[in-house]
Design a protein around this motif. Structure first.
Motif, short mmCIF file in Angstrom:
data_model
loop_
_atom_site.label_atom_id
_atom_site.label_comp_id
_atom_site.label_asym_id
_atom_site.label_seq_id
_atom_site.Cartn_x
_atom_site.Cartn_y
_atom_site.Cartn_z
N ASP A 151 0.86 -1.19 -0.11
CA ASP A 151 0.08 0.03 0.09
C ASP A 151 0.66 1.10 -0.08
N GLU A 152 0.65 2.25 -0.81
CA GLU A 152 1.12 3.39 -1.15
C GLU A 152 2.79 2.95 -1.27
N ALA A 153 2.96 2.09 -2.38
CA ALA A 153 4.40 1.80 -2.81
C ALA A 153 5.12 2.93 -3.06
N ASP A 154 4.69 4.13 -3.67
CA ASP A 154 5.54 4.97 -4.01
C ASP A 154 6.25 5.75 -2.92
N GLU A 155 5.34 5.73 -1.70
CA GLU A 155 6.02 6.37 -0.69
C GLU A 155 7.14 5.29 0.16
N MET A 156 6.79 3.98 0.13
CA MET A 156 7.66 3.26 0.79
C MET A 156 9.05 3.48 -0.05
N LEU A 157 9.07 3.46 -1.29
CA LEU A 157 10.51 3.55 -2.01
C LEU A 157 10.93 4.87 -1.60
N ASP A 158 10.20 5.89 -1.83
CA ASP A 158 10.88 7.10 -1.28
C ASP A 158 11.62 7.28 0.21
N MET A 159 10.82 6.49 0.91
CA MET A 159 11.60 6.20 2.09
C MET A 159 12.41 5.29 2.29
N GLY A 160 12.95 4.76 1.46
CA GLY A 160 14.24 3.88 1.17
C GLY A 160 13.87 2.32 1.92
N PHE A 161 12.59 1.98 1.58
CA PHE A 161 12.11 0.59 2.17
C PHE A 161 12.38 -0.33 0.96
N ILE A 162 12.88 -0.25 -0.16
CA ILE A 162 12.90 -1.05 -1.07
C ILE A 162 13.56 -2.47 -0.77
N ASP A 163 14.58 -2.39 -0.10
CA ASP A 163 15.38 -3.74 0.37
C ASP A 163 14.54 -4.54 1.22
N ASP A 164 13.88 -3.99 2.03
CA ASP A 164 12.98 -4.61 3.11
C ASP A 164 11.90 -5.26 2.48
N ILE A 165 11.18 -4.50 1.38
CA ILE A 165 10.14 -5.27 0.51
C ILE A 165 10.55 -6.42 -0.20
N TYR A 166 11.72 -6.29 -0.82
CA TYR A 166 12.33 -7.47 -1.49
C TYR A 166 12.46 -8.57 -0.56
N ALA A 167 13.03 -8.47 0.56
CA ALA A 167 13.47 -9.37 1.60
C ALA A 167 12.31 -10.11 2.36
N VAL A 168 11.16 -9.33 2.17
CA VAL A 168 9.74 -9.86 2.78
C VAL A 168 9.44 -10.66 1.84
N MET A 169 9.33 -10.26 0.60
CA MET A 169 8.68 -11.15 -0.40
C MET A 169 9.41 -12.63 -0.60
N GLU A 170 10.66 -12.60 -0.42
CA GLU A 170 11.40 -13.78 -0.43
C GLU A 170 11.00 -14.92 0.51
N LYS A 171 10.35 -14.21 1.81
CA LYS A 171 9.91 -15.11 2.94
C LYS A 171 8.28 -15.96 2.74
N LEU A 172 8.06 -15.15 1.65
CA LEU A 172 6.54 -15.68 1.43
C LEU A 172 6.46 -16.70 0.35
N PRO A 173 5.45 -17.46 0.21
CA PRO A 173 4.93 -18.49 -0.91
C PRO A 173 5.20 -17.62 -2.31
N ALA A 174 5.85 -18.51 -3.37
CA ALA A 174 5.99 -17.93 -4.49
C ALA A 174 4.46 -17.94 -5.38
N GLU A 175 3.62 -18.74 -4.74
CA GLU A 175 2.31 -18.78 -5.53
C GLU A 175 1.26 -17.56 -4.92
N ARG A 176 1.69 -16.66 -3.92
CA ARG A 176 0.90 -15.83 -3.42
C ARG A 176 0.39 -14.88 -4.63
N GLN A 177 -0.66 -14.18 -4.24
CA GLN A 177 -1.42 -13.31 -5.02
C GLN A 177 -0.85 -11.76 -4.28
N THR A 178 -0.59 -11.02 -5.29
CA THR A 178 0.23 -9.60 -4.92
C THR A 178 -0.55 -8.65 -5.63
#
Length: 451
Positions: A151-178
């Motif tokens: 949610d509000e992905a552009d804000e998260m990128l502006d705040m420097g959270f891109i690495d955390d977002i990628y790291a979280v996605m790696e911990k979730l099932p590949a077949e999830r819905q995004t």
């Protein structure tokens, strides 16, 4: 807009929407919900105030069952937004037995651990704290997650959270819905879509320009030293229901809030140095109408979703057009009208023109009301209130006291005394603010929006 009936939702969800007062769906909801219910990945280009929380919240509640496992995760840029999103999800899921838990930095771990032991089906979290629970604490398991929302992905990128977002996605099932929601469509957002989503459907419209006719936009040309008096005069003449005043620094928040309070306005301040308990208390006061003015920095106000804000003041003009769009988007929400007023010094005229160019919308020049106009408006407001009360149900409650007073005093003297007590004439208490360092210019001129 159309009816939620057309979306063929379950009875518990329809019952919840009815209890929340939802009758018609918005464009982003009509576009997102059918796709999400079919399991499709979705990119929603939607600014705040368009109903996007329900757009992903409704299908999220529909796909979850009440088994004691985490089945959906929402990642938000700020703790305030995490709290607000979880509150709305809990309302949508109230009759289905689906519960959401907010997880964010600044809150003690023991409370979050206690909440997790109650087995919520949905986690709404800020990126850093979510990653901490997934890896270090190992208190959140992502094995059963069916849906992830950014949610509000552009804000998260502006705040420097891109690495955390990628790291979280790696911990979730590949077949999830995004599902991803953003007010703008930057190259970074497109990169996430390509790398981490499955043939996403794009819905809504890109909103780099201000497309809200419900917001009346004005500017006031004023010296830095005259901003505070100008703000007070406008508050006295326009009498906003709820107003947000944006400033650039934490120091300015504290000084302006203190100055407004000394002048008799119900004002509170919000900035990043406050602990979470204090921030929650301030937002509760503001939402409930116990305070009239919220003074805030951009970062502190990100993710605020308050439907009754009538005025937004840019006490300090934002340094880029995108910040201006986000700021004024705090008013004119849920179909209501709103007013934005930007204070501009002589040195900032070029920045004003740049904002107008990017937003494709001219701001109307506004003159600072005179002291006499402010006094007249306060008098008119009180007289109108008295006249309205005279025809109200409680008008005769104190009739016996009125008759007793009239036996000892003439009516004109009594009414004059009452008006003297009720009318708040403009206060002249001296207030001096620290002038901000000149900002906005960088090499090559003012900062333009991301392409």
């Amino acid at each position: 807009m159309s009816s939620f009936e057309n979306l063929k939702l379950s009875e518990p969800v329809m019952k919840a929407l009815a209890s929340m007062g939802f009758e018609e769906s918005t464009h982003i909801q009509d576009s997102t919900i059918p796709l999400a219910l079919k399991g499709k990945d979705v990119i929603g280009q939607a600014p705040t105030g368009t109903g996007k929380t329900a757009a992903f919240g409704i299908p999220m509640i529909e796909i979850c069952d009440n088994s004691p496992s985490i089945q959906a995760i929402v990642i938000t840029p700020t703790r305030e937004l995490a709290i607000q999103v979880s509150e709305e999800l809990n309302k949508i899921g109230q009759f289905k037995g689906i519960r959401a838990l907010p997880i964010y930095g600044g809150q003690e771990y023991k409370w979050q651990m206690k909440g997790l032991k109650e087995k919520p089906q949905i986690i709404v979290a800020t990126p850093g704290r979510l990653m901490d629970h997934l890896t270090k604490q190992k208190s959140i398991k992502g094995n059963d997650v069916k849906m992830l929302v950014l949610d509000e992905a552009d804000e998260m990128l502006d705040m420097g959270f891109i690495d955390d977002i990628y790291a979280v996605m790696e911990k979730l099932p590949a077949e999830r819905q995004t599902l991803l929601f953003s007010a703008t469509m930057s190259p970074e957002i497109k990169k996430i879509a390509v790398e981490l989503m499955k043939k996403p459907h794009i819905v809504g419209q890109e909103s780099k320009k201000v497309k809200s006719p419900a917001i009346s936009q004005h500017y006031v040309e004023v010296h830095e030293s005259g901003k505070f008096e100008a703000l007070c005069r406008i508050l006295d003449t326009q009498c906003p229901d709820l107003a947000i005043v944006f400033v650039r620094t934490k120091v300015r928040v504290d000084e302006l809030q203190e100055g407004l309070t000394r002048r008799g306005y119900a004002a509170v301040g919000l900035h990043g140095d406050m602990d979470q308990q204090r921030r929650n208390s301030i937002m509760k006061q503001f939402k409930n109408g116990k305070t009239q003015v919220l003074v805030a920095t951009d970062v502190a106000a990100r993710g605020l979703d308050i439907s009754d804000v009538s005025h937004v003041f840019n006490f300090d003009i934002p340094r880029d057009p995108e910040s201006y769009v986000h700021r004024i988007g705090r008013t004119g929400r849920a179909g209501k009208s709103g007013i934005s007023i930007t204070f501009v010094t002589f040195r900032e005229i070029k920045l004003l023109k740049l904002i107008e160019q990017v937003s494709a919308r001219r701001m109307e020049r506004m003159e600072v009301p005179t002291l006499e106009e402010a006094i007249e408006e306060q008098q008119r407001k009180v007289i109108d209130s008295l006249r309205e009360a005279a025809y109200g149900e409680d008008a005769l409650r104190y009739r016996h006291l009125a008759e007793k007073l009239l036996n000892d005093n003439d009516s004109v003297t009594l009414v004059s005394a009452a008006l003297t007590m009720l009318i708040k004439e403009p206060d002249k208490t001296p207030v001096v603010l620290t002038e901000p360092k000149q900002g906005g210019k960088k090499k090559g001129g003012f900062r333009r929006p991301r392409k």
